[in-house]
Motif scaffolding. Structure first.
Motif, PDB file in Angstrom:
ATOM      1  N   ASP A  41       0.783  -1.231   0.000  1.00 51.84           N
ATOM      2  CA  ASP A  41       0.000   0.000   0.000  1.00 51.84           C
ATOM      3  C   ASP A  41       0.815   1.282   0.000  1.00 51.84           C
ATOM      4  N   ILE A  55       1.705   6.920  -1.739  1.00 51.84           N
ATOM      5  CA  ILE A  55       0.558   6.059  -1.468  1.00 51.84           C
ATOM      6  C   ILE A  55       0.100   5.413  -2.773  1.00 51.84           C
ATOM      7  N   GLN A  57      -2.624   4.186  -4.857  1.00 54.20           N
ATOM      8  CA  GLN A  57      -4.062   4.437  -4.892  1.00 54.20           C
ATOM      9  C   GLN A  57      -4.853   3.150  -5.117  1.00 54.20           C
ATOM     10  N   ARG A  58      -6.030   3.111  -4.539  1.00 54.23           N
ATOM     11  CA  ARG A  58      -6.902   1.934  -4.621  1.00 54.23           C
ATOM     12  C   ARG A  58      -7.191   1.539  -6.082  1.00 54.23           C
ATOM     13  N   ARG A  61      -4.311  -0.330  -7.489  1.00 55.92           N
ATOM     14  CA  ARG A  61      -4.244  -1.698  -6.936  1.00 55.92           C
ATOM     15  C   ARG A  61      -5.273  -2.601  -7.597  1.00 55.92           C
TER      16      ARG A  61
END
Length: 79
Positions: A41, A55, A57-58, A61
């Motif tokens: 993450d 970071i 990012q979702r 991912r």
């Protein structure tokens, strides 16, 4: 050392060739960073201003097909 505008990145492999290739990214406000640590993450990267946390990012991912799609130590990023 000191052959590019980013002497802090030169020990990590930054050179005139990378500087020239990065010009298009720099023109729109990005800075180069070299991955120095990576987890699922979050990523640590060194920039010419020091270390920073990146970071993941979702959305990235979710779209990544395999672990090979994630940045790893030694990769260069446009931040």
């Amino acid at each position: 050392m000191g052959t590019t505008p980013r002497p802090a990145l030169e020990p990590l492999g930054w050179d005139q060739r990378r500087e020239a290739g990065f010009a298009v990214h720099h023109a729109v406000g990005f800075v180069p960073g070299r991955v120095t640590g990576a987890a699922r993450d979050a990523i640590r990267a060194r920039t010419d201003n020091g270390d920073t946390q990146v970071i993941v990012q979702r959305g990235f991912r979710r779209e990544a097909a395999t672990a090979a799609d994630f940045p790893v130590v030694g990769d260069w990023l446009a931040l």
